[in-house]
Write a protein that holds these residues in place. Structure first.
Motif, PDB file in Angstrom:
ATOM      1  N   GLU A   1       0.836  -1.213   0.000  1.00 12.95           N
ATOM      2  CA  GLU A   1       0.000   0.000   0.000  1.00 12.95           C
ATOM      3  C   GLU A   1       0.865   1.255   0.000  1.00 12.95           C
ATOM      4  O   GLU A   1       0.563   2.229  -0.693  1.00 12.95           O
TER       5      GLU A   1
ATOM      6  N   PHE B   1       3.964   1.502  -1.151  1.00 15.19           N
ATOM      7  CA  PHE B   1       4.587   1.634  -2.474  1.00 15.19           C
ATOM      8  C   PHE B   1       3.584   2.203  -3.476  1.00 15.19           C
ATOM      9  O   PHE B   1       3.916   3.066  -4.280  1.00 15.19           O
ATOM     10  N   ALA B   2       2.336   1.724  -3.429  1.00 18.01           N
ATOM     11  CA  ALA B   2       1.306   2.202  -4.351  1.00 18.01           C
ATOM     12  C   ALA B   2       1.011   3.686  -4.137  1.00 18.01           C
ATOM     13  O   ALA B   2       0.648   4.400  -5.074  1.00 18.01           O
ATOM     14  N   ALA B   3       1.181   4.137  -2.904  1.00 18.90           N
ATOM     15  CA  ALA B   3       0.947   5.553  -2.579  1.00 18.90           C
ATOM     16  C   ALA B   3       2.150   6.419  -2.936  1.00 18.90           C
ATOM     17  O   ALA B   3       2.133   7.630  -2.688  1.00 18.90           O
ATOM     18  N   GLY B   4       3.205   5.798  -3.473  1.00 17.11           N
ATOM     19  CA  GLY B   4       4.377   6.570  -3.898  1.00 17.11           C
ATOM     20  C   GLY B   4       5.433   6.771  -2.827  1.00 17.11           C
ATOM     21  O   GLY B   4       6.342   7.588  -2.994  1.00 17.11           O
ATOM     22  N   ARG B   5       5.330   6.034  -1.723  1.00 20.31           N
ATOM     23  CA  ARG B   5       6.318   6.169  -0.647  1.00 20.31           C
ATOM     24  C   ARG B   5       7.641   5.548  -1.075  1.00 20.31           C
ATOM     25  O   ARG B   5       7.681   4.577  -1.830  1.00 20.31           O
ATOM     26  N   ARG B   6       8.728   6.081  -0.569  1.00 22.55           N
ATOM     27  CA  ARG B   6      10.064   5.580  -0.900  1.00 22.55           C
ATOM     28  C   ARG B   6      10.378   4.328  -0.083  1.00 22.55           C
ATOM     29  O   ARG B   6       9.805   4.102   0.981  1.00 22.55           O
ATOM     30  N   GLN B   7      11.320   3.538  -0.589  1.00 16.23           N
ATOM     31  CA  GLN B   7      11.727   2.314   0.095  1.00 16.23           C
ATOM     32  C   GLN B   7      12.258   2.612   1.492  1.00 16.23           C
ATOM     33  O   GLN B   7      11.965   1.882   2.443  1.00 16.23           O
TER      34      GLN B   7
ATOM     35  N   ASP C   1      11.400   4.996   3.469  1.00 17.05           N
ATOM     36  CA  ASP C   1      10.282   5.309   4.363  1.00 17.05           C
ATOM     37  C   ASP C   1       9.580   4.030   4.825  1.00 17.05           C
ATOM     38  O   ASP C   1       9.199   3.896   5.990  1.00 17.05           O
TER      39      ASP C   1
ATOM     40  N   HIS D   1       9.966  -4.159  -2.651  1.00 19.16           N
ATOM     41  CA  HIS D   1       9.664  -3.223  -3.726  1.00 19.16           C
ATOM     42  C   HIS D   1       9.861  -3.899  -5.090  1.00 19.16           C
ATOM     43  O   HIS D   1       9.026  -3.764  -5.986  1.00 19.16           O
TER      44      HIS D   1
ATOM     45  N   ILE E   1       6.931  -4.497  -7.787  1.00 20.78           N
ATOM     46  CA  ILE E   1       7.034  -3.972  -9.153  1.00 20.78           C
ATOM     47  C   ILE E   1       6.791  -5.107 -10.158  1.00 20.78           C
ATOM     48  O   ILE E   1       6.068  -4.934 -11.147  1.00 20.78           O
TER      49      ILE E   1
END
Length: 175
Positions: free
Chosen positions: A38, A40-46, A48, A64, A68
């Motif tokens: 979730e 990763f889908a929201a654009g959070r960095r690894q 974080d 990640h 992907i």
């Protein structure tokens, strides 16, 4: 070290869910991977994800990459720990039926099951060889059986006859 979180204080619940009763809590581990998906889908960095879920950078990077390549399904997990069983549920059902028939139906002299005898029956039925430890694990976990020990005293024991023998016969024999 002032101001640095060690992960051992309040708020480190993410790591505490790994074990439940001495075993890994596979559901909690799956939930944590899904939370990472979730994020990763929201654009959070690894980085974080690693900090928030209290996992290593390598783990976050692996998650990640898997996300992907295969989406959320790739992070679902196998749903089990360890090697797959060599016996399927149908074979276990057949073994249960045969064991309930008793040892004498399988050519053994007495009516007592031992781990060695159970292992022989399993091998005859399935072709799979197990040692005593694995046989006990099958009996306990897959069949739900427990160890049974006979009572120390026989059911047929007659206490009155024993008392009479001690009072009458033993003094006569003892002379």
């Amino acid at each position: 070290m002032a101001g640095k979180e060690t992960g051992s204080g309040v708020g480190s619940d993410a790591r505490k869910v790994k074990r439940r009763g001495g075993r890994r809590d596979l559901g909690a581990l799956r939930d944590r991977r899904m939370q990472a998906a979730e994020m990763f889908a929201a654009g959070r960095r690894q980085v974080d994800v690693a900090v928030e879920l209290e996992v290593s950078q390598q783990t976050a990077s692996r998650w990640h990459r898997q996300w992907i390549e295969g989406g959320n399904e790739a992070l679902e997990g196998a749903g089990r720990a360890g090697r797959r069983s060599r016996l399927d549920d149908a074979q276990i059902a057949v073994i249960r039926e045969e064991l309930l028939k008793g040892p004498q139906d399988h050519g053994f002299a007495t009516g007592v099951w031992t781990l060695g005898r159970v292992a022989i029956v399993i091998e005859r039925l399935t072709g799979v060889t197990y040692g005593p430890t694995q046989t006990w694990t099958i009996l306990r976990t897959r069949l739900g059986w427990s160890r049974q020990r006979p009572a120390r005293r026989a059911v047929e024991r007659d206490e009155d006859a024993i008392v009479a023998w001690r009072e009458n016969e033993w003094p006569r024999i003892k002379k």
